[in-house]
Design a protein around this motif. Sequence first.
Motif, PDB file in Angstrom:
ATOM      1  N   GLY A  66       0.894  -1.191  -0.054  1.00 60.47           N
ATOM      2  CA  GLY A  66       0.035  -0.123  -0.041  1.00 60.47           C
ATOM      3  C   GLY A  66       0.846   1.315   0.022  1.00 60.47           C
ATOM      4  N   GLU A  67       2.000   1.117   0.597  1.00 59.59           N
ATOM      5  CA  GLU A  67       2.876   2.403   0.864  1.00 59.59           C
ATOM      6  C   GLU A  67       3.376   2.710  -0.494  1.00 59.59           C
ATOM      7  N   HIS A  68       3.653   1.818  -1.402  1.00 63.08           N
ATOM      8  CA  HIS A  68       3.828   1.994  -2.895  1.00 63.08           C
ATOM      9  C   HIS A  68       3.150   3.177  -3.785  1.00 63.08           C
ATOM     10  N   PHE A  69       1.824   2.896  -3.415  1.00 65.40           N
ATOM     11  CA  PHE A  69       0.570   3.803  -4.315  1.00 65.40           C
ATOM     12  C   PHE A  69       0.788   5.154  -3.341  1.00 65.40           C
ATOM     13  N   PHE A  70       1.596   6.012  -3.538  1.00 65.06           N
ATOM     14  CA  PHE A  70       1.488   7.361  -2.966  1.00 65.06           C
ATOM     15  C   PHE A  70       0.372   8.248  -3.106  1.00 65.06           C
ATOM     16  N   ALA A  71      -0.041   8.404  -4.133  1.00 63.45           N
ATOM     17  CA  ALA A  71      -1.097   9.316  -4.342  1.00 63.45           C
ATOM     18  C   ALA A  71      -1.674   9.199  -5.559  1.00 63.45           C
ATOM     19  N   ALA A  72      -3.052   9.772  -6.070  1.00 63.01           N
ATOM     20  CA  ALA A  72      -3.747   9.329  -7.370  1.00 63.01           C
ATOM     21  C   ALA A  72      -4.545  10.861  -7.546  1.00 63.01           C
ATOM     22  N   ARG A  73      -4.474  11.395  -8.865  1.00 62.65           N
ATOM     23  CA  ARG A  73      -5.523  12.607  -8.987  1.00 62.65           C
ATOM     24  C   ARG A  73      -5.899  12.445 -10.264  1.00 62.65           C
ATOM     25  N   TYR A  74      -7.238  13.012 -10.467  1.00 59.77           N
ATOM     26  CA  TYR A  74      -7.751  12.874 -11.952  1.00 59.77           C
ATOM     27  C   TYR A  74      -7.218  14.123 -12.381  1.00 59.77           C
ATOM     28  N   CYS A  75      -6.778  14.023 -13.577  1.00 59.76           N
ATOM     29  CA  CYS A  75      -6.335  15.253 -14.494  1.00 59.76           C
ATOM     30  C   CYS A  75      -7.640  15.778 -15.346  1.00 59.76           C
ATOM     31  N   ALA A  76      -7.411  16.952 -15.671  1.00 57.36           N
ATOM     32  CA  ALA A  76      -8.521  17.785 -16.537  1.00 57.36           C
ATOM     33  C   ALA A  76      -8.932  17.041 -17.917  1.00 57.36           C
ATOM     34  N   GLY A  77     -10.074  16.838 -18.033  1.00 56.10           N
ATOM     35  CA  GLY A  77     -10.598  16.252 -19.324  1.00 56.10           C
ATOM     36  C   GLY A  77     -10.473  17.217 -20.403  1.00 56.10           C
TER      37      GLY A  77
END
Length: 292
Positions: free
Chosen positions: A68-79
């Motif tokens: 789990g610690e490998h998955f640092f962050a995620a975010r949606y980018c503008a379409g």
Amino acid sequence: MSRITVRRKVVRLTVGHTPITREDLLAVEEPLEIRVNGRSLAITMRTPGNDFDLAAGFLVSEGVITKGEHFFAARYCAGATDEGLNTYNVLDVSLAPGVSPPDPSLERSFLTTSSCGLCGKASIDAVRTRSSFPVADDPVRVDAELLTSFPDQLRTMQTVFEKTGGLHAAALFDGATGRMLVLREDVGRHNAVDKVIGWALKENLLPLTGMVLMVSSRASFELAQKAMMAGIPVLAAVSAPSSLAAEFAAEVGLTLVGFLRGNSMVIYAGAERIVEDAPAEAQRREGQRTTA
């Protein structure tokens, strides 16, 4: 956020009767581009929802991350809409410092469909990724009667399928107690599995020792590989497996169960893990001897 279902006007036709125009509810299918550290990795057709789990599970399945610690962050980018609104169809995952980015060979050169998550791979050999969690030595034993209860539990929890009839489901069960830990639905069976595995990664549950992955579809090679990559020792499906899935399961020590319906099943590999309750079996045999 994107919708999971949409309404569409349809014509219901029954031969010999007057056609009826009405609204029907459909499961949404939209593309999701997965980027890692800003670089495009894959585009998959999926049902919106639990996209972070989907991306995390996809990276586990591809051998990129294992904790789990490998998955640092995620975010949606503008379409790319004319109004500049976010379509929520582009997701950029940031890996933790020190985690190696995906090998360029994993990048998909064209769209992955909702029915086939491996399209774009050069060969079957390319997906025989070495897992960090060998399943062959998992000592779990699953009671056969308990296992037969999983499909009904799965079906009961398929809320979007109940409305649309158009989604696959995957669920994770504790092999010892039969407790369902999580269920995910998606238009793609491989996406549903990735969402389950991604949830488990984020909960720091990998490897999924002693667990059963139950799917509402057939058991393809890809689903068997995903189970192995997450350390899941048992894959059960309501339909048939493919020949390659059965061969792969036997090769890596995965228990593969197909046609799990009612009180019966067909075990294609790893039959030693599926057992009948010892006390009940002893009583049955004692009863047979008494009758005789």
